[in-house]
Design a protein around this motif. Structure first.
Motif, PDB file in Angstrom:
ATOM      1  N   ASP A 189     -12.621  -1.392  -6.313  1.00  0.00           N
ATOM      2  CA  ASP A 189     -11.477  -2.051  -5.668  1.00  0.00           C
ATOM      3  C   ASP A 189     -10.182  -1.760  -6.420  1.00  0.00           C
ATOM      4  O   ASP A 189      -9.145  -1.459  -5.813  1.00  0.00           O
ATOM      5  N   ILE A 190     -10.238  -1.846  -7.751  1.00  0.00           N
ATOM      6  CA  ILE A 190      -9.038  -1.583  -8.560  1.00  0.00           C
ATOM      7  C   ILE A 190      -8.575  -0.138  -8.376  1.00  0.00           C
ATOM      8  O   ILE A 190      -7.385   0.144  -8.192  1.00  0.00           O
ATOM      9  N   ALA A 191      -9.554   0.795  -8.414  1.00  0.00           N
ATOM     10  CA  ALA A 191      -9.222   2.216  -8.246  1.00  0.00           C
ATOM     11  C   ALA A 191      -8.654   2.483  -6.854  1.00  0.00           C
ATOM     12  O   ALA A 191      -7.678   3.237  -6.707  1.00  0.00           O
ATOM     13  N   LEU A 192      -9.256   1.863  -5.828  1.00  0.00           N
ATOM     14  CA  LEU A 192      -8.780   2.067  -4.454  1.00  0.00           C
ATOM     15  C   LEU A 192      -7.383   1.483  -4.268  1.00  0.00           C
ATOM     16  O   LEU A 192      -6.534   2.079  -3.587  1.00  0.00           O
ATOM     17  N   PHE A 193      -7.127   0.345  -4.876  1.00  0.00           N
ATOM     18  CA  PHE A 193      -5.806  -0.294  -4.802  1.00  0.00           C
ATOM     19  C   PHE A 193      -4.735   0.649  -5.362  1.00  0.00           C
ATOM     20  O   PHE A 193      -3.694   0.882  -4.730  1.00  0.00           O
ATOM     21  N   GLN A 194      -4.995   1.202  -6.548  1.00  0.00           N
ATOM     22  CA  GLN A 194      -4.041   2.113  -7.172  1.00  0.00           C
ATOM     23  C   GLN A 194      -3.874   3.388  -6.343  1.00  0.00           C
ATOM     24  O   GLN A 194      -2.758   3.886  -6.148  1.00  0.00           O
ATOM     25  N   PHE A 195      -4.989   3.911  -5.845  1.00  0.00           N
ATOM     26  CA  PHE A 195      -4.962   5.144  -5.052  1.00  0.00           C
ATOM     27  C   PHE A 195      -4.135   4.956  -3.787  1.00  0.00           C
ATOM     28  O   PHE A 195      -3.255   5.788  -3.483  1.00  0.00           O
ATOM     29  N   TYR A 196      -4.386   3.883  -3.042  1.00  0.00           N
ATOM     30  CA  TYR A 196      -3.689   3.683  -1.766  1.00  0.00           C
ATOM     31  C   TYR A 196      -2.204   3.402  -1.990  1.00  0.00           C
ATOM     32  O   TYR A 196      -1.360   3.848  -1.207  1.00  0.00           O
ATOM     33  N   GLU A 197      -1.880   2.714  -3.070  1.00  0.00           N
ATOM     34  CA  GLU A 197      -0.481   2.438  -3.379  1.00  0.00           C
ATOM     35  C   GLU A 197       0.285   3.735  -3.640  1.00  0.00           C
ATOM     36  O   GLU A 197       1.401   3.932  -3.136  1.00  0.00           O
ATOM     37  N   VAL A 198      -0.321   4.650  -4.407  1.00  0.00           N
ATOM     38  CA  VAL A 198       0.316   5.939  -4.701  1.00  0.00           C
ATOM     39  C   VAL A 198       0.467   6.760  -3.424  1.00  0.00           C
ATOM     40  O   VAL A 198       1.524   7.360  -3.172  1.00  0.00           O
ATOM     41  N   VAL A 199      -0.584   6.799  -2.596  1.00  0.00           N
ATOM     42  CA  VAL A 199      -0.562   7.583  -1.358  1.00  0.00           C
ATOM     43  C   VAL A 199       0.511   7.056  -0.399  1.00  0.00           C
ATOM     44  O   VAL A 199       1.273   7.834   0.177  1.00  0.00           O
ATOM     45  N   VAL A 200       0.572   5.739  -0.229  1.00  0.00           N
ATOM     46  CA  VAL A 200       1.557   5.140   0.686  1.00  0.00           C
ATOM     47  C   VAL A 200       2.976   5.458   0.235  1.00  0.00           C
ATOM     48  O   VAL A 200       3.834   5.842   1.045  1.00  0.00           O
ATOM     49  N   GLU A 201       3.238   5.318  -1.065  1.00  0.00           N
ATOM     50  CA  GLU A 201       4.586   5.609  -1.578  1.00  0.00           C
ATOM     51  C   GLU A 201       4.942   7.080  -1.388  1.00  0.00           C
ATOM     52  O   GLU A 201       6.072   7.414  -1.009  1.00  0.00           O
ATOM     53  N   ALA A 202       3.976   7.963  -1.654  1.00  0.00           N
ATOM     54  CA  ALA A 202       4.238   9.404  -1.524  1.00  0.00           C
ATOM     55  C   ALA A 202       4.516   9.786  -0.066  1.00  0.00           C
ATOM     56  O   ALA A 202       5.436  10.563   0.220  1.00  0.00           O
ATOM     57  N   ILE A 203       3.730   9.245   0.867  1.00  0.00           N
ATOM     58  CA  ILE A 203       3.917   9.566   2.281  1.00  0.00           C
ATOM     59  C   ILE A 203       5.215   8.975   2.818  1.00  0.00           C
ATOM     60  O   ILE A 203       5.916   9.606   3.613  1.00  0.00           O
ATOM     61  N   HIS A 204       5.557   7.779   2.380  1.00  0.00           N
ATOM     62  CA  HIS A 204       6.807   7.169   2.833  1.00  0.00           C
ATOM     63  C   HIS A 204       8.022   7.952   2.352  1.00  0.00           C
ATOM     64  O   HIS A 204       9.065   7.970   3.012  1.00  0.00           O
ATOM     65  N   ARG A 205       7.889   8.610   1.193  1.00  0.00           N
ATOM     66  CA  ARG A 205       9.014   9.408   0.684  1.00  0.00           C
ATOM     67  C   ARG A 205       9.170  10.719   1.452  1.00  0.00           C
ATOM     68  O   ARG A 205      10.288  11.159   1.707  1.00  0.00           O
ATOM     69  N   SER A 206       8.055  11.355   1.797  1.00  0.00           N
ATOM     70  CA  SER A 206       8.117  12.684   2.408  1.00  0.00           C
ATOM     71  C   SER A 206       7.894  12.697   3.919  1.00  0.00           C
ATOM     72  O   SER A 206       8.443  13.538   4.626  1.00  0.00           O
ATOM     73  N   LEU A 207       7.056  11.760   4.420  1.00  0.00           N
ATOM     74  CA  LEU A 207       6.736  11.712   5.853  1.00  0.00           C
ATOM     75  C   LEU A 207       6.898  10.280   6.353  1.00  0.00           C
ATOM     76  O   LEU A 207       5.935   9.648   6.789  1.00  0.00           O
ATOM     77  N   ALA A 208       8.133   9.813   6.305  1.00  0.00           N
ATOM     78  CA  ALA A 208       8.407   8.414   6.651  1.00  0.00           C
ATOM     79  C   ALA A 208       8.046   8.083   8.097  1.00  0.00           C
ATOM     80  O   ALA A 208       7.778   6.921   8.425  1.00  0.00           O
ATOM     81  N   PHE A 209       8.043   9.100   8.971  1.00  0.00           N
ATOM     82  CA  PHE A 209       7.762   8.863  10.387  1.00  0.00           C
ATOM     83  C   PHE A 209       6.269   8.644  10.649  1.00  0.00           C
ATOM     84  O   PHE A 209       5.892   8.176  11.719  1.00  0.00           O
ATOM     85  N   LEU A 210       5.426   8.998   9.693  1.00  0.00           N
ATOM     86  CA  LEU A 210       3.973   8.892   9.895  1.00  0.00           C
ATOM     87  C   LEU A 210       3.547   7.433   9.800  1.00  0.00           C
ATOM     88  O   LEU A 210       3.779   6.778   8.779  1.00  0.00           O
ATOM     89  N   PRO A 211       2.919   6.886  10.860  1.00  0.00           N
ATOM     90  CA  PRO A 211       2.536   5.465  10.825  1.00  0.00           C
ATOM     91  C   PRO A 211       1.286   5.225   9.978  1.00  0.00           C
ATOM     92  O   PRO A 211       0.214   5.740  10.281  1.00  0.00           O
ATOM     93  N   LEU A 212       1.447   4.479   8.891  1.00  0.00           N
ATOM     94  CA  LEU A 212       0.319   4.112   8.037  1.00  0.00           C
ATOM     95  C   LEU A 212       0.065   2.615   8.144  1.00  0.00           C
ATOM     96  O   LEU A 212       0.970   1.837   8.459  1.00  0.00           O
ATOM     97  N   PHE A 246      -3.873  -5.284   4.326  1.00  0.00           N
ATOM     98  CA  PHE A 246      -4.971  -4.340   4.561  1.00  0.00           C
ATOM     99  C   PHE A 246      -5.809  -4.091   3.321  1.00  0.00           C
ATOM    100  O   PHE A 246      -7.043  -4.111   3.374  1.00  0.00           O
ATOM    101  N   ILE A 247      -5.149  -3.859   2.173  1.00  0.00           N
ATOM    102  CA  ILE A 247      -5.888  -3.511   0.956  1.00  0.00           C
ATOM    103  C   ILE A 247      -6.739  -4.688   0.486  1.00  0.00           C
ATOM    104  O   ILE A 247      -7.816  -4.486  -0.099  1.00  0.00           O
ATOM    105  N   TYR A 248      -6.273  -5.927   0.736  1.00  0.00           N
ATOM    106  CA  TYR A 248      -7.079  -7.094   0.361  1.00  0.00           C
ATOM    107  C   TYR A 248      -8.348  -7.166   1.211  1.00  0.00           C
ATOM    108  O   TYR A 248      -9.448  -7.437   0.699  1.00  0.00           O
ATOM    109  N   HIS A 249      -8.195  -6.947   2.501  1.00  0.00           N
ATOM    110  CA  HIS A 249      -9.363  -6.965   3.394  1.00  0.00           C
ATOM    111  C   HIS A 249     -10.346  -5.856   3.032  1.00  0.00           C
ATOM    112  O   HIS A 249     -11.562  -6.075   3.003  1.00  0.00           O
TER     113      HIS A 249
END
Length: 295
Positions: A236-259, A265-268
């Motif tokens: 859970d800890i690893a997935l939390f860190q992974f998804y946070e990095v991925v979301v930030e990276a995609i929002h910076r480069s592909l802001a139009f992509l709906p995530l 979501f990450i809590y569920h």
């Protein structure tokens, strides 16, 4: 079950965990890695499904009205559209608004607009969105029969292909998650089997002195739960860190992509993975123990 007996089982599970610390750590690492990989794929599937829903929510029908309609006739069409099943939102565009939008889109090509010679051939129209995208085709057929309607358009071929793609995404995602869950169970049960194998003589002795199957099984079951719980927390800890990095990276480069939004979501997802890890840990212990119970 008596409280004293339960305490004994818990104590045995904890002692076994520490006595076989090397195998316990190996099991925890296996659980954590397996659950982390499963969590990544579940996250991907959830985002693909979210993307499919986003595409479907943008499906709409353009309904073009005949020229020369009175205001009452135009409003009558709007009322009938609102009364239809699964209609989410209706937007009306009159002839002048349609021409203004066309001029804005074609401002770099004035020659095309000048060819109209000041005339406005564009019709008034309604754009209709739906709560269920499956209603598009049915609604288009109904509206086409209205006497005030000239034509309807919803990109029939594109929409049908879209529905096929989203169906494949959903069922393919479900199949992938099921397969990975079974693979994770197989990997974890085989890892825990090494722990059980190291204690096979102890199990045999307990059987010979008259211990029941469940008396022997409970400490292993609890140990599997503990291993699954710890492995699940790490995953859970690893997935939390992974998804946070991925979301930030995609929002910076592909802001139009709906995530899917990070929270809740990450809590569920974390809670689901933790439950799965404990269940798999318990089942893995039970499966691994089965062959050594036959004495």
């Amino acid at each position: 079950m008596k409280i004293r007996t339960m305490r004994y089982f818990v104590a045995e599970a904890c002692q076994s965990f520490w006595r076989n610390s090397f195998m316990s750590v190996a099991s925890i690492i296996t659980v954590a890695l397996s659950l982390f990989i499963l969590g990544i794929f579940m996250t991907i599937v959830a985002n693909l499904d979210h993307f499919a829903e986003n595409l479907e929510s943008q499906v709409e029908i353009s309904i073009y009205l005949k020229d020369g309609l009175t205001t009452d006739q135009v409003m009558s069409v709007g009322k009938r559209l609102k009364a239809l099943d699964d209609v989410n939102e209706i937007t009306f565009t009159n002839k002048d608004e349609a021409m203004a939008k066309l001029k804005d889109r074609m401002k770099d090509q004035p020659g095309i607009l000048s060819a109209l010679d000041g005339k406005n051939p564009l019709p008034s129209s309604y754009e209709v969105t739906f709560t269920r995208p499956e209603a598009v085709k049915r609604t288009a057929a109904i509206v086409a029969e209205y006497p005030e309607v000239e034509s309807t358009h919803y990109g029939q071929e594109i929409i049908e292909q879209l529905f096929q793609i989203t169906t494949v995404i959903r069922w393919g995602g479900i199949a992938l998650v099921v397969f990975l869950t079974l693979a994770t169970l197989f990997i974890i049960s085989n890892t825990i089997r090494l722990t059980v194998f190291a204690r096979r003589k102890e199990i045999g002795i307990m059987k010979y002195v008259g211990a029941t199957n469940w008396f022997i099984r409970w400490p292993f079951l609890l140990e599997g739960l503990i291993l699954g719980f710890i492995g699940g927390i790490i995953a859970d800890i690893a997935l939390f860190q992974f998804y946070e990095v991925v979301v930030e990276a995609i929002h910076r480069s592909l802001a139009f992509l709906p995530l899917v939004s990070m929270y809740p979501f990450i809590y569920h997802m974390s809670a689901l993975l933790l439950i799965i890890s404990m269940i798999i840990g318990a089942i893995g212990s039970t499966i691994s123990l089965k062959r050594y119970m036959k004495v």
